[in-house]
Design a protein around this motif. Structure first.
Motif, short mmCIF file in Angstrom:
data_model
loop_
_atom_site.label_atom_id
_atom_site.label_comp_id
_atom_site.label_asym_id
_atom_site.label_seq_id
_atom_site.Cartn_x
_atom_site.Cartn_y
_atom_site.Cartn_z
N GLU A 1 0.82 -1.21 0.00
CA GLU A 1 0.00 0.00 0.00
C GLU A 1 0.86 1.26 0.00
N ARG A 2 2.03 1.21 0.62
CA ARG A 2 2.93 2.37 0.60
C ARG A 2 3.48 2.60 -0.80
N CYS A 3 3.77 1.51 -1.50
CA CYS A 3 4.32 1.62 -2.86
C CYS A 3 3.27 2.09 -3.85
N ALA A 4 2.07 1.62 -3.70
CA ALA A 4 0.99 1.96 -4.62
C ALA A 4 -0.25 2.34 -3.82
N PRO A 5 -0.29 3.58 -3.37
CA PRO A 5 -1.42 3.98 -2.54
C PRO A 5 -2.73 3.90 -3.31
N GLN A 6 -3.78 3.56 -2.61
CA GLN A 6 -5.10 3.45 -3.22
C GLN A 6 -5.82 4.78 -3.08
N VAL A 7 -6.62 5.10 -4.07
CA VAL A 7 -7.38 6.33 -4.08
C VAL A 7 -8.85 5.97 -4.15
N ALA A 8 -9.63 6.57 -3.30
CA ALA A 8 -11.07 6.32 -3.32
C ALA A 8 -11.68 7.17 -4.43
N LEU A 9 -12.43 6.52 -5.31
CA LEU A 9 -13.07 7.20 -6.43
C LEU A 9 -14.58 7.13 -6.28
N THR A 10 -15.23 8.18 -6.72
CA THR A 10 -16.68 8.13 -6.79
C THR A 10 -17.06 7.31 -8.01
N ASP A 11 -18.32 6.94 -8.10
CA ASP A 11 -18.77 6.16 -9.26
C ASP A 11 -18.56 6.95 -10.55
N ALA A 12 -18.81 8.25 -10.52
CA ALA A 12 -18.65 9.08 -11.71
C ALA A 12 -17.17 9.13 -12.13
N GLU A 13 -16.28 9.27 -11.17
CA GLU A 13 -14.85 9.31 -11.49
C GLU A 13 -14.39 7.97 -12.06
N PHE A 14 -14.91 6.88 -11.48
CA PHE A 14 -14.54 5.56 -11.97
C PHE A 14 -15.03 5.35 -13.41
N GLU A 15 -16.24 5.79 -13.70
CA GLU A 15 -16.80 5.66 -15.05
C GLU A 15 -16.03 6.51 -16.06
N ALA A 16 -15.38 7.58 -15.60
CA ALA A 16 -14.66 8.47 -16.51
C ALA A 16 -13.29 7.92 -16.90
N ILE A 17 -12.83 6.85 -16.27
CA ILE A 17 -11.54 6.26 -16.62
C ILE A 17 -11.65 5.61 -17.99
N PRO A 18 -10.80 6.01 -18.93
CA PRO A 18 -10.91 5.43 -20.28
C PRO A 18 -10.54 3.95 -20.30
N ASP A 19 -11.23 3.22 -21.15
CA ASP A 19 -10.98 1.78 -21.30
C ASP A 19 -10.11 1.58 -22.53
N ASP A 20 -8.93 0.95 -22.37
CA ASP A 20 -8.05 0.76 -23.53
C ASP A 20 -8.39 -0.49 -24.33
N MET A 21 -9.38 -1.23 -23.91
CA MET A 21 -9.76 -2.42 -24.67
C MET A 21 -10.43 -1.99 -25.97
N PRO A 22 -10.14 -2.70 -27.06
CA PRO A 22 -10.80 -2.35 -28.32
C PRO A 22 -12.29 -2.67 -28.24
N SER A 23 -13.05 -1.95 -29.03
CA SER A 23 -14.49 -2.18 -29.06
C SER A 23 -14.78 -3.53 -29.72
N PRO A 24 -15.96 -4.08 -29.50
CA PRO A 24 -16.31 -5.35 -30.16
C PRO A 24 -16.25 -5.24 -31.68
N GLU A 25 -16.63 -4.07 -32.21
CA GLU A 25 -16.58 -3.88 -33.66
C GLU A 25 -15.14 -3.93 -34.17
N THR A 26 -14.23 -3.33 -33.43
CA THR A 26 -12.82 -3.35 -33.81
C THR A 26 -12.27 -4.76 -33.77
N ILE A 27 -12.65 -5.52 -32.77
CA ILE A 27 -12.19 -6.91 -32.66
C ILE A 27 -12.66 -7.72 -33.85
N VAL A 28 -13.94 -7.58 -34.21
CA VAL A 28 -14.49 -8.32 -35.36
C VAL A 28 -13.79 -7.88 -36.64
#
Length: 160
Positions: free
Chosen positions: A65-92
Motif C-alpha cells: 500500500e505504501r508503494c501503490a497507494p489506493q485512491v477512493a473514487l466516486t462512481d462518476a470518477e470511476f466511469e470516466a476512466i478510459p478503457d483501452d480495450m478495443p471495441s467489439p466492432e474493432t475486434i471483429v
C-alpha cells in the motif's frame, strides 16, 4: 475454528478491518496447508505459524500500500476512466482482416510465402531469408515485397 478467531482478533488489535483480518487469516491458513516440506508433513507449532504468517502478510500488505497507494473514487470518477480495450466492432474487423490476410498468404507460391513468413513472422533479416532459401538478397526482397503487395491488394479488395 478457535485459532482463526484468535488470529483475526490479533489482527484487528493491530488496526486491521474485520473483512481484511478475515482475508489475511484465510491466507495464513492456506500458507499453513502448503508449508509442509517433503521430510516433515506437519508444522511443529501450527498456532505459532499461523500468528507469524498473518503478521507477515499484514506487513507485506502495508508495504504494498505504501508503494501503490489506493485512491477512493466516486462512481462518476470511476466511469470516466478510459478503457483501452478495443471495441467489439474493432475486434471483429481485425479478425476479418486477419482471416483475409491468412487466405491471401495461402494463395502465394510456397517460396514466396516462406520468405514472407521468415521475414515478417520470424523476424529474420533479408540476408538470412536469402541464405535459407538459397537465393540472392535482391530476389529475397522481391519475394517478400510481392507477398506484402498481394496481402495488401486482397485487403483492399475486401474493403471495396
Amino acid at each position: 475454528m478457535r485459532h482463526s478467531k484468535e488470529i483475526a482478533n490479533a489482527l484487528r488489535r493491530r488496526g486491521v478491518s474485520p473483512e481484511n483480518a478475515a482475508d489475511l487469516t484465510q491466507e495464513a491458513f492456506l500458507r499453513l496447508l502448503t508449508a509442509g516440506r517433503p521430510d516433515q508433513t506437519k508444522c511443529d507449532n501450527p498456532r505459532a505459524f499461523l500468528f507469524r504468517a498473518s503478521r507477515n502478510l499484514h506487513i507485506d500488505q502495508i508495504r504494498r500500500e505504501r508503494c501503490a497507494p489506493q485512491v477512493a473514487l466516486t462512481d462518476a470518477e470511476f466511469e470516466a476512466i478510459p478503457d483501452d480495450m478495443p471495441s467489439p466492432e474493432t475486434i471483429v474487423f481485425d479478425r476479418q482482416r486477419l482471416a483475409i490476410s491468412a487466405a491471401a498468404l495461402r494463395e502465394l507460391p510456397e517460396r514466396t510465402r516462406r520468405a514472407f513468413e521468415m521475414h515478417h513472422l520470424g523476424e529474420k533479416g533479408i540476408a538470412t531469408v536469402a541464405r535459407e532459401l538459397g537465393v540472392s538478397t535482391t530476389r529475397a526482397w522481391v519475394l517478400i515485397r510481392g507477398a506484402y503487395r498481394h496481402v495488401r491488394d486482397r485487403l483492399r479488395e475486401a474493403e471495396g
